[in-house]
Each structure stands twice: as structure tokens, then as C-alpha cells.
Design a protein around this motif. Structure first.
Motif, PDB file in Angstrom:
ATOM      1  N   ASN A 107      10.669   2.380  13.009  1.00  0.00           N
ATOM      2  CA  ASN A 107      10.025   2.987  14.120  1.00  0.00           C
ATOM      3  C   ASN A 107       9.893   4.816  13.982  1.00  0.00           C
ATOM      4  OD1 ASN A 107      12.147   0.522  14.689  1.00  0.00           O
ATOM      5  ND2 ASN A 107      11.222   0.922  16.757  1.00  0.00           N
ATOM      6  N   HIS A 108       9.305   4.979  13.042  1.00  0.00           N
ATOM      7  CA  HIS A 108       9.130   6.416  12.851  1.00  0.00           C
ATOM      8  C   HIS A 108       7.527   6.668  12.224  1.00  0.00           C
ATOM      9  CE1 HIS A 108      10.686  10.614  11.532  1.00  0.00           C
ATOM     10  NE2 HIS A 108       9.563  10.812  11.800  1.00  0.00           N
ATOM     11  N   GLY A 109       7.439   6.310  10.933  1.00  0.00           N
ATOM     12  CA  GLY A 109       6.261   6.756  10.187  1.00  0.00           C
ATOM     13  C   GLY A 109       6.451   6.232   8.666  1.00  0.00           C
ATOM     14  N   VAL A 117       5.294  14.389   1.251  1.00  0.00           N
ATOM     15  CA  VAL A 117       4.446  14.232   2.433  1.00  0.00           C
ATOM     16  C   VAL A 117       5.054  13.215   3.395  1.00  0.00           C
ATOM     17  CG1 VAL A 117       2.250  13.473   3.348  1.00  0.00           C
ATOM     18  CG2 VAL A 117       2.543  14.929   1.366  1.00  0.00           C
ATOM     19  N   HIS A 118       5.131  13.836   4.740  1.00  0.00           N
ATOM     20  CA  HIS A 118       5.595  12.702   5.852  1.00  0.00           C
ATOM     21  C   HIS A 118       4.621  12.865   7.044  1.00  0.00           C
ATOM     22  CE1 HIS A 118       7.734  10.930   9.162  1.00  0.00           C
ATOM     23  NE2 HIS A 118       7.900  11.841   9.723  1.00  0.00           N
ATOM     24  N   ALA A 119       4.183  11.699   7.391  1.00  0.00           N
ATOM     25  CA  ALA A 119       3.062  11.558   8.454  1.00  0.00           C
ATOM     26  C   ALA A 119       3.582  10.140   9.150  1.00  0.00           C
ATOM     27  CB  ALA A 119       2.004  11.607   8.129  1.00  0.00           C
ATOM     28  N   HIS A 120       2.932  10.050  10.311  1.00  0.00           N
ATOM     29  CA  HIS A 120       2.810   8.874  11.108  1.00  0.00           C
ATOM     30  C   HIS A 120       1.567   8.211  11.398  1.00  0.00           C
ATOM     31  CE1 HIS A 120       5.956  11.500  13.609  1.00  0.00           C
ATOM     32  NE2 HIS A 120       6.455  11.387  12.590  1.00  0.00           N
ATOM     33  N   PRO A 121       1.026   7.755  10.311  1.00  0.00           N
ATOM     34  CA  PRO A 121      -0.222   6.962  10.314  1.00  0.00           C
ATOM     35  C   PRO A 121       0.041   5.892  11.152  1.00  0.00           C
ATOM     36  CG  PRO A 121       0.816   6.839   8.062  1.00  0.00           C
ATOM     37  CD  PRO A 121       1.491   7.681   8.637  1.00  0.00           C
ATOM     38  N   SER A 177      11.613  20.428  10.960  1.00  0.00           N
ATOM     39  CA  SER A 177      12.740  20.005  11.413  1.00  0.00           C
ATOM     40  C   SER A 177      13.144  18.944  10.665  1.00  0.00           C
ATOM     41  CB  SER A 177      12.615  19.426  12.831  1.00  0.00           C
ATOM     42  OG  SER A 177      11.460  18.503  12.864  1.00  0.00           O
ATOM     43  N   GLU A 178      12.261  18.252   9.696  1.00  0.00           N
ATOM     44  CA  GLU A 178      12.433  17.342   8.665  1.00  0.00           C
ATOM     45  C   GLU A 178      13.171  17.868   7.209  1.00  0.00           C
ATOM     46  OE1 GLU A 178      13.289  14.600   9.962  1.00  0.00           O
ATOM     47  OE2 GLU A 178      12.245  13.969  11.332  1.00  0.00           O
ATOM     48  N   THR A 179      13.315  19.126   7.259  1.00  0.00           N
ATOM     49  CA  THR A 179      13.614  19.885   6.040  1.00  0.00           C
ATOM     50  C   THR A 179      14.671  19.048   5.199  1.00  0.00           C
ATOM     51  OG1 THR A 179      12.801  21.995   6.720  1.00  0.00           O
ATOM     52  CG2 THR A 179      14.479  21.859   4.840  1.00  0.00           C
TER      53      THR A 179
HETATM   54 ZN   LIG Z   1       7.935  11.982  11.603  1.00  0.00          ZN
END
Ligand SMILES: [Zn+2]
Length: 288
Positions: free
Chosen positions: A156-158, A93-97, A74-76
Motif C-alpha cells: 500500500n505504498h510503493g 531509490v524509493h518511488a511510487h511507480p 522523511s524516509e531517511t
Molecule cells: Zn513513499
């Protein structure tokens, strides 16, 4: 690199992110360039800790699916924007550490000159403005910083990292989370000794010596230039002590009458509990 080894690397990076708690449930997404016109992308609604190589989608640079049983992340749109702005980037790379995301929630960028290895590799880690995930707003928020930064927090996301290959992008995510943990501990302890502006310049010169490719130079604290990285470092030799937060200053245990100079020139006096009680008792006695 062959398509099959890139698929296997995405599976491995997803497994590491999930194992380290950088993502929960189906969070996060990973992509790599397959060639000049195609991307390999993690699918939507899948836990990144349990992917298999056949799950990946192939899309074009407009995000249209070319191959794969599942729909792309969904984050394409955010990934596409990075590849458009940064021809040198091969992986995103996308994450929520949790610790880095805590800074992103608090609105505190990781931009202080504290750790040499962070300064030589990532430089500063700014915060891209909040945008609703999966909408067109998110790539717009990222665009402001992606030209000069390989890693950023998303308010507020990652967090988002990029690199010349997938593992380079992933390791930057590890560095950001590690840096966030260290910064948090230092701030809990009540102070951060910053490296001087001269030391930052010296470290920046090491980038060249070690062949580290940074997307942009580090510029002065006050610069408002999208083409460079802003790092907070005190000018002049020596180090600046970031003042303790008031809550810690109140808990101070300095001896009676000791005054400490604050950064803004205001002076404070620290008392022990017994000394303070004695003063209050005196005051009460005087009132009677
Ligand atoms: Zn995210």
C-alpha cells in the motif's frame, strides 16, 4: 566518484523518475553513500523532477544532518536501515511507480518465474508488510527482505530498489515497473506461462557467467528462509499454465461440450451463448 558528480546523478535520476511518472508531487527519495560515514540524501518536500545539486543534504549513518539548507527526506530511516543491513549497497531509490504500486496495493508480489532478465537480475520481488510511512515501522518491514533482495514492493505504498551505484539502483526501479506492466497485461489476457524450475536454475547459473551480483540465491517455492529468494516455478520440464480467472473462463468460446481440465482436477464445460440459450429454452419447455 566525486561529490559533485553524485549530486548531479541524483538530480538526473530524480528527473527521470518524475518524467516517467514514478513519483507525483514531492513523492520519492534517493540517497547514495558519499564515504564510509556519510550519505548524500534528497531533501524533504521537494519535487524530484526539479531538483538542483545544491539542494541535497549530507547526513551521517544515524541520519543526523551534517550539511545542507534543507532537512533530509522523511524516509531517511528506511534508507539508513538498508545501508546498515547491506554494506555492499551504495545507493537507495524509493518511488511510487503506478503499476508496481498497484500490485503492492493488491497484495500480489512479483515472484513468478516469467521473464529471464528479471530472474537473472532481481530474482523475485516480494512485498514488505505495510508500515506507516516515515515511522520506525517501515525500516522494520524492509529489514525482513533487504538481505536477500535488491528490489521490493512496499504494501500500500510503493517500491524500493538498491544497487552498487545510483544508476544500478534506478534501473532496477525501471525493471520492476516494466515487469509489473507486463505481468498486468498477461493477467488481463488471462494466462501466464511460467518458466520451469529447471529453467530458473539455468538462469540463476547465468548470473555467475555474466558477473551479475545477486544478493541471494533463488530457492524452492515453499522455502521460508530469509536468506534466499522465493520464485514460483513449476517443477519438472515443460511449462505450467496458470489457470484463467473464472471471469475469463466464463467468457470462453470453446465448442459445445468441450471440457477443459482445470489445475485442481475439476472439469468444466464451456458453452457458446447460443448453446446456453438453447439449453435454457429446453429446460423451460420441459417445465411447462
Ligand atoms: Zn513513499
Amino acid at each position: 566518484m566525486s561529490e559533485s558528480s553524485l549530486r548531479a546523478d541524483i538530480v538526473e535520476v530524480g528527473r527521470r523518475m518524475y518524467a516517467r511518472g514514478y513519483t507525483a508531487s514531492n513523492d520519492g527519495n534517493i540517497s547514495v553513500r558519499l564515504d564510509a560515514s556519510r550519505l548524500l540524501m534528497t531533501p524533504k518536500s521537494v519535487c524530484k523532477g526539479f531538483m538542483t545539486p545544491d539542494m541535497m543534504c549530507i547526513t551521517d549513518l544515524e541520519g543526523r544532518k551534517l550539511q545542507g539548507d534543507r532537512d533530509p527526506s522523511s524516509e531517511t530511516l528506511m534508507h539508513l536501515e538498508v545501508y546498515r543491513q547491506r554494506p555492499d549497497v551504495q545507493a537507495v531509490v524509493h518511488a511510487h511507480p503506478p503499476t508496481a504500486t498497484g500490485f503492492a496495493v493488491a497484495g500480489i508480489p512479483l515472484d513468478r518465474a516469467v521473464l529471464a532478465e528479471v530472474l537473472t537480475t532481481l530474482g523475485s520481488i516480494p512485498i514488505a508488510e505495510y508500515a506507516t510511512p516515515s515511522t520506525r515501522e517501515l525500516p522494520e518491514a524492509v529489514r525482513q527482505y533487504i538481505k536477500a533482495h535488491d528490489g521490493m514492493l512496499l504494501a500500500n505504498h510503493g517500491a524500493l530498489t538498491v544497487g552498487a551505484d545510483l544508476f544500478a539502483a534506478y534501473y532496477k526501479m525501471e525493471t520492476i515497473e516494466h515487469f509489473a506492466k507486463i505481468s498486468l497485461v498477461a493477467r488481463m489476457l488471462g494466462r501466464e506461462n511460467l518458466l520451469s524450475r529447471e529453467e530458473v536454475t539455468r538462469l540463476q547459473d547465468l548470473r555467475g557467467a555474466y558477473g551479475i551480483k545477486a544478493p541471494a540465491p533463488i530457492c524452492a517455492e515453499t522455502a521460508e528462509d530469509e536468506s534466499c529468494q522465493v520464485v514460483q516455478a513449476p517443477a519438472g520440464a515443460g511449462r505450467r499454465l496458470v489457470p484463467d480467472p473464472p471471469s475469463l473462463a466464463q467468457r470462453g468460446h470453446a465448442s459445445f461440450g468441450e471440457a477443459s481440465a482445470k489445475a485442481d482436477g475439476e472439469r468444466e464445460i464451456r458453452l457458446t451463448y447460443r448453446e446456453l440459450s438453447a439449453l435454457i429454452e429446453d429446460a423451460i419447455r420441459a417445465l411447462r
